[in-house]
Write a protein that holds these residues in place. Sequence first.
Motif, mmCIF file in Angstrom:
data_model
loop_
_atom_site.group_PDB
_atom_site.id
_atom_site.type_symbol
_atom_site.label_atom_id
_atom_site.label_comp_id
_atom_site.label_asym_id
_atom_site.label_seq_id
_atom_site.Cartn_x
_atom_site.Cartn_y
_atom_site.Cartn_z
ATOM 1 N N UNK A 1 -11.543 9.368 -5.793
ATOM 2 C CA UNK A 1 -12.890 9.764 -6.192
ATOM 3 C C UNK A 1 -13.929 8.831 -5.579
ATOM 4 N N UNK A 2 -13.568 7.560 -5.465
ATOM 5 C CA UNK A 2 -14.500 6.604 -4.860
ATOM 6 C C UNK A 2 -14.621 6.792 -3.362
ATOM 7 N N UNK A 3 -13.518 7.278 -2.746
ATOM 8 C CA UNK A 3 -13.538 7.478 -1.300
ATOM 9 C C UNK A 3 -13.206 6.240 -0.500
ATOM 10 N N UNK A 4 -12.792 5.162 -1.174
ATOM 11 C CA UNK A 4 -12.486 3.925 -0.473
ATOM 12 C C UNK A 4 -11.154 3.371 -0.965
ATOM 13 N N UNK A 5 -10.165 3.361 -0.073
ATOM 14 C CA UNK A 5 -8.888 2.721 -0.400
ATOM 15 C C UNK A 5 -9.005 1.260 -0.023
ATOM 16 N N UNK B 1 -4.898 -5.837 2.935
ATOM 17 C CA UNK B 1 -5.503 -5.473 1.661
ATOM 18 C C UNK B 1 -5.428 -6.620 0.678
ATOM 19 N N UNK B 2 -6.135 -6.516 -0.445
ATOM 20 C CA UNK B 2 -6.228 -7.621 -1.396
ATOM 21 C C UNK B 2 -4.953 -7.795 -2.213
ATOM 22 N N UNK B 3 -4.644 -9.040 -2.497
ATOM 23 C CA UNK B 3 -3.458 -9.345 -3.300
ATOM 24 C C UNK B 3 -3.605 -8.882 -4.746
ATOM 25 N N UNK B 4 -4.807 -8.541 -5.157
ATOM 26 C CA UNK B 4 -5.047 -8.070 -6.516
ATOM 27 C C UNK B 4 -4.927 -6.555 -6.643
ATOM 28 N N UNK B 5 -4.563 -5.890 -5.557
ATOM 29 C CA UNK B 5 -4.542 -4.421 -5.552
ATOM 30 C C UNK B 5 -3.548 -3.864 -6.570
ATOM 31 N N UNK B 6 -3.976 -2.794 -7.243
ATOM 32 C CA UNK B 6 -3.100 -2.033 -8.123
ATOM 33 C C UNK B 6 -3.166 -0.573 -7.701
ATOM 34 N N UNK B 7 -1.981 0.020 -7.501
ATOM 35 C CA UNK B 7 -1.952 1.416 -7.085
ATOM 36 C C UNK B 7 -2.504 2.317 -8.188
ATOM 37 N N UNK B 8 -3.235 3.337 -7.789
ATOM 38 C CA UNK B 8 -3.815 4.298 -8.722
ATOM 39 C C UNK B 8 -4.476 5.413 -7.956
ATOM 40 N N UNK B 9 -5.064 6.343 -8.676
ATOM 41 C CA UNK B 9 -5.709 7.487 -8.032
ATOM 42 C C UNK B 9 -7.231 7.379 -8.044
ATOM 43 N N UNK B 10 -7.762 6.299 -8.645
ATOM 44 C CA UNK B 10 -9.213 6.175 -8.756
ATOM 45 C C UNK B 10 -9.896 6.157 -7.398
ATOM 46 N N UNK B 11 -9.219 5.604 -6.402
ATOM 47 C CA UNK B 11 -9.843 5.439 -5.095
ATOM 48 C C UNK B 11 -10.186 6.775 -4.455
ATOM 49 N N UNK C 1 0.818 -1.209 0.000
ATOM 50 C CA UNK C 1 0.000 0.000 0.000
ATOM 51 C C UNK C 1 0.854 1.262 0.000
ATOM 52 N N UNK C 2 0.189 2.381 -0.276
ATOM 53 C CA UNK C 2 0.888 3.662 -0.302
ATOM 54 C C UNK C 2 0.265 4.693 0.623
ATOM 55 N N UNK C 3 -0.956 4.464 1.033
ATOM 56 C CA UNK C 3 -1.718 5.506 1.718
ATOM 57 C C UNK C 3 -1.070 5.958 3.021
ATOM 58 N N UNK C 4 -0.353 5.071 3.699
ATOM 59 C CA UNK C 4 0.242 5.441 4.989
ATOM 60 C C UNK C 4 1.620 6.066 4.844
ATOM 61 N N UNK C 5 2.209 5.995 3.657
ATOM 62 C CA UNK C 5 3.509 6.627 3.443
ATOM 63 C C UNK C 5 4.639 5.856 4.091
ATOM 64 N N UNK C 6 5.748 6.550 4.295
ATOM 65 C CA UNK C 6 6.933 5.972 4.894
ATOM 66 C C UNK C 6 7.856 7.069 5.354
ATOM 67 N N UNK C 7 8.942 6.696 6.027
ATOM 68 C CA UNK C 7 9.788 7.679 6.701
ATOM 69 C C UNK C 7 10.616 8.497 5.704
ATOM 70 N N UNK C 8 10.374 9.808 5.716
ATOM 71 C CA UNK C 8 11.135 10.754 4.899
ATOM 72 C C UNK C 8 12.285 11.297 5.744
#
Length: 841
Positions: free
Chosen positions: A541-545, A529-539, A65-72
């Motif tokens: 607009x949907x409001x659900x990651x 999260x699901x093993x079929x997940x693909x990162x994108x920006x569509x979520x 996943x990407x939503x939580x980020x990581x240490x900068x």
Amino acid sequence: MASSVRMLCPTLTALLWCMAIPIQGISQGLPMPTPGHERMKSLAEKRMAEDKSLLKDIAFRNIGPSIMGGRVVDVDVNPARPSEFYVAYATGGLWHTVNNGQSLEPIFDTEAVIGIGDIAVNWATHDIWVGTGEVNSSRSSYAGLGVYRSSDNGQHWKHVGLAESRHIGRILLHPDDPNTAWVAVLGALYSPSTDRGVYKTTDGGNTWRRTLFVGTTSGTVDIEMQPGKPHVLYASAWQRTRSASNFVEGGKESGIYRSTDGGEQWIRISGEESGFPQGDGIGRIGLATTAAKADRVYAIVDNYNRKADTSARDTSRLRLEDFQSPTAEQFLALPEAKLDRFLGSNGLRPRYTAAALKEQVKTGNLPPTALYHHLYQEDAGPSASQIYGAEVYRSEDGGQHWTKTHDKPLGLYNTYGYYFGDITASPQNPDKIVILGFSADVSIDGGKTFRVMDKANTHADWHACWINPKDDSHLVTGNDGGANITYDDGKNWFKVHTPPVGQFYAITTDQAKPYLVYGGLQDNGSWYGPSTHKEGIEWIDRGQYTYKALNGGDGMQVQVDPRDNSTIYSGLQFGSYFRFSKGSTEMKPIRPTAPPLQEDRLRFNWQTPILLSSHNPDILYMGSQRLHRSMNRGESFETLSGDLTGGKRPGDVPFGTLTCISESPLAFGLVYTGSDDGYVHVTRDGGNTWTRLGQPDKKGKGGLPQGLWVSRIVASRHAKSRVYLTLNGFRQDHASAYVYRSEDYGQSWARIGNVLPLEPVNVIREDPASDSILYVGTDGGAYASLDGGIHFMPFVKGLPRSIPVHDIAIQEREGEMVLGTHGRSLFIGKLEAIRKMKKTP
């Protein structure tokens, strides 16, 4: 199976990676630090092996996943066009954006190391300098290999030296001479080093000279320039000593130095007469200068010195110190009401009462000091109220004299100031500074008062800040959750689009369709999260990651009941685990019962191991220094062993703890454990009896290398008596890869994986379909063996060249392997192609 290995090896030997790397760096049984030049040589051989690897075309795909980020750890922004900047992650590489963070591209993925300490950019030429090796000195701060340089925005990189630096705090570029630079080298994290200090180059990195050296445990962590006077420099030295069991955060050698000749010679300017704090507790120091007032210098210091205890004694309460050395008569004279109150406040009621304890002391069955020894936590260290913590000092005369800017405590660092140290001054307003710690605070009165800028959409633990020289209300920052931008001094923030840079500690999968991947991350909780997940920006607009959070804190190990794919065991650092069901907000704490007062309290590792039995998912194992088993999903525990480690060790980091547990899938009651101090044990009768494995003989010969962290032990699914073991020397700055196999329940061991590069090993897994296919994850990547560990080949396609792989999960039903990386989230690869290679004659 042995015959198939004999058929395979002669055919593939010319193609398989066969670097004969000896067991190096073991002196008198103790692991020694691995020199940087040896690591460089090994990784160069790894690069050549990648082209020959039979696995090079087996593709991995990132599933976030990407939503939580990581240490900068650093940001560098184009002052002429602030929508362009670079973001450096601790173990996620270097990323570039030209659209204010709406998208980022990785530009450092092809190099031999991915961990970064600092970056510097000459924006006139777009010349990028990268100092590798994070400086924040955490338990997951990976060592680098020196300085890299690119003149074409990361399309090509050149290593320009300082391979022995390990951890770099700052790179400073000369404003007029593109070939002159200074580097603050903090040096090795876990061992003394003579390679620390300030280094200078005048030929673009072809050669370096060390111009400041303070001590073998004191490196330089920051370096600043007086604006308009590039020959005037300030550097901060930081004395600190870390081991697996203890962290001394400061020392008398910490201090500030000044050079007036371009860094050729240095003078300490933070001595006793300067007004700067002194003592053994002076830790990390950050520096800042401002173009708005050239002679002004700011410093933020982690003052770990203890405060004097001036609080009035509450005579109505007993304190732990009261039980340090009482006689039996003194203990029996204690008022029972006070003693019961003390027991209750320390979680010992109703199990113990004052009357019962007095009776045990009276009969001689309990020492009068038992409460003190049971409750005293040396590894807890001082509380935040017992130390001075973060303090800001200011000099108006180029560092000759210092004055603390504030009267009230800042409360910025809690007790882990070593993790921070950034202070930034506005180029426009000399009284405006930003200091970073648990929160990001701003002052507009020269440090007298501060305002917290954190908001609900920012993350704690801040490490980097850039202030726009043309508009100082515009900040670009970095923290443990990624990068944030504000245009109004932190009143409002937005989060930079975060690439998948999660730092996973441990992962697992369930049996749902599609199956879900679960894991715990550094300072970002546990997610699934699901093993079929693909990162994108569509979520958006949907409001659900698609990934969902399980718990906060530092996420640790996760176990999932395969019967319902809904009952989950997950938690935080140091053994704080819970059981809960998806869709429910109820969390049931699960923890073994504390031992009797006569015994040591339970010690839990940062990443406490838990394991659901493959024979009965109602059975849950959990490790402290002992092995505990629950037969009822964590409702209660029985203790199956005594101390399975080398025992408690002095220090402020919990040590002498179990790090891994493995139950044989072929025999219930056959269980192995490994510890942080290198102890390996087996029980073949469900915990009634235990045998220590791998001990050297009386002359110190034979057995396993001693004193190394047991990173994984895995009971084979193919042969009951077979077991695999990996040892890890990261906490000794020791890079050899240690992988072992036993065919006799651990009574004897054969070393395999001798061809692996100099990268500490974190995990080993068997392929469910073949007992000769093994998978290994190291601090630098993922590898597979088709011949039972004689040869290993690196995976290449779809992965950064170097990435710490902390865990590997095999999803047998789908024939997939999941890599849990510490810096680039999760990757999935197919097992079918690997198995086909095994069958190829």
